[in-house]
Scaffold this motif. Structure first.
Motif, PDB file in Angstrom:
ATOM      1  N   TYR A 289      12.285  18.332  31.905  1.00  0.00           N
ATOM      2  CA  TYR A 289      12.220  17.752  30.559  1.00  0.00           C
ATOM      3  C   TYR A 289      13.462  18.145  29.778  1.00  0.00           C
ATOM      4  O   TYR A 289      14.120  19.123  30.103  1.00  0.00           O
ATOM      5  CB  TYR A 289      11.023  18.321  29.769  1.00  0.00           C
ATOM      6  CG  TYR A 289       9.673  17.848  30.187  1.00  0.00           C
ATOM      7  CD1 TYR A 289       9.091  16.744  29.591  1.00  0.00           C
ATOM      8  CD2 TYR A 289       8.968  18.526  31.157  1.00  0.00           C
ATOM      9  CE1 TYR A 289       7.830  16.326  29.951  1.00  0.00           C
ATOM     10  CE2 TYR A 289       7.704  18.116  31.535  1.00  0.00           C
ATOM     11  CZ  TYR A 289       7.139  17.014  30.925  1.00  0.00           C
ATOM     12  OH  TYR A 289       5.894  16.591  31.297  1.00  0.00           O
TER      13      TYR A 289
ATOM     14  N   CYS B 109       3.041  19.749  28.960  1.00  0.00           N
ATOM     15  CA  CYS B 109       3.486  18.824  30.001  1.00  0.00           C
ATOM     16  C   CYS B 109       2.786  17.476  29.834  1.00  0.00           C
ATOM     17  O   CYS B 109       1.583  17.421  29.577  1.00  0.00           O
ATOM     18  CB  CYS B 109       3.190  19.413  31.379  1.00  0.00           C
ATOM     19  SG  CYS B 109       3.831  18.419  32.730  1.00  0.00           S
TER      20      CYS B 109
ATOM     21  N   TRP C 281       9.977  17.900  25.323  1.00  0.00           N
ATOM     22  CA  TRP C 281       8.819  18.771  25.562  1.00  0.00           C
ATOM     23  C   TRP C 281       8.102  19.059  24.246  1.00  0.00           C
ATOM     24  O   TRP C 281       6.888  18.960  24.156  1.00  0.00           O
ATOM     25  CB  TRP C 281       9.290  20.065  26.222  1.00  0.00           C
ATOM     26  CG  TRP C 281       8.214  21.091  26.416  1.00  0.00           C
ATOM     27  CD1 TRP C 281       7.806  22.028  25.523  1.00  0.00           C
ATOM     28  CD2 TRP C 281       7.399  21.291  27.576  1.00  0.00           C
ATOM     29  NE1 TRP C 281       6.805  22.797  26.047  1.00  0.00           N
ATOM     30  CE2 TRP C 281       6.530  22.365  27.301  1.00  0.00           C
ATOM     31  CE3 TRP C 281       7.337  20.664  28.814  1.00  0.00           C
ATOM     32  CZ2 TRP C 281       5.613  22.830  28.239  1.00  0.00           C
ATOM     33  CZ3 TRP C 281       6.421  21.135  29.743  1.00  0.00           C
ATOM     34  CH2 TRP C 281       5.573  22.192  29.456  1.00  0.00           C
TER      35      TRP C 281
ATOM     36  N   CYS D 290       8.510  22.557  33.687  1.00  0.00           N
ATOM     37  CA  CYS D 290       7.111  22.933  33.539  1.00  0.00           C
ATOM     38  C   CYS D 290       6.780  23.993  34.594  1.00  0.00           C
ATOM     39  O   CYS D 290       7.098  23.823  35.770  1.00  0.00           O
ATOM     40  CB  CYS D 290       6.221  21.700  33.711  1.00  0.00           C
ATOM     41  SG  CYS D 290       4.460  22.084  33.742  1.00  0.00           S
TER      42      CYS D 290
END
Length: 141
Positions: free
Chosen positions: A54, A66, A59, A47
């Protein structure tokens, strides 16, 4: 013995961000996020706002944003890719423009252009034609 009260612990946004960056497990599936993966769905991404790791598929499963409370960023980058600018240019690095909007020419360029004009003026019409023709077919005399 008398019990002492411990001071309250304050958790700041920076503390949460650091904890998310240190975590090596995906907050969606809980599995480890690894650097070397075979499938495109398991590519580790980060992120841009809070730095949480992730899996790419996780995601996208979380709505392409996020999942960390209070973040909600929709931008990410692939883990391991350099995101810094390749080249930084300041306005002071660029040549100054003249008042009329045309790029300013230095004295050397002006002398070369004037010399070129002088040479063209001294040529006959026949010489100009052959010079132009040779320039068109990229042959130098």
């Amino acid at each position: 013995m008398e019990e002492q009260e411990l001071p309250l612990i304050r958790i700041t946004d920076n503390d949460i961000s650091e904890a998310n960056q240190l975590s090596l497990s995906c907050p969606i599936c809980g599995s480890a996020v690894e650097d070397h993966v075979d499938g495109a769905a398991l590519v580790p991404i980060i992120c841009d706002q809070c730095g949480t790791l992730y899996h790419r598929a996780c995601w996208e499963q979380s709505g392409a944003k996020c999942a960390v409370l209070g973040c909600g960023s929709t931008k990410f980058h692939v883990h391991g890719l350099d995101t810094r600018p390749v080249l930084k240019v300041k306005y002071t690095d660029l040549p100054a423009h003249s008042a009329n909007g045309r790029p300013s020419t230095n004295a050397r360029n002006r002398r070369l252009k004037e010399e070129q004009r002088r040479q063209v003026r001294n040529m006959t019409l026949f010489e100009r034609f052959w010079r132009w023709l040779l320039d068109q077919i990229k042959i130098n005399p």
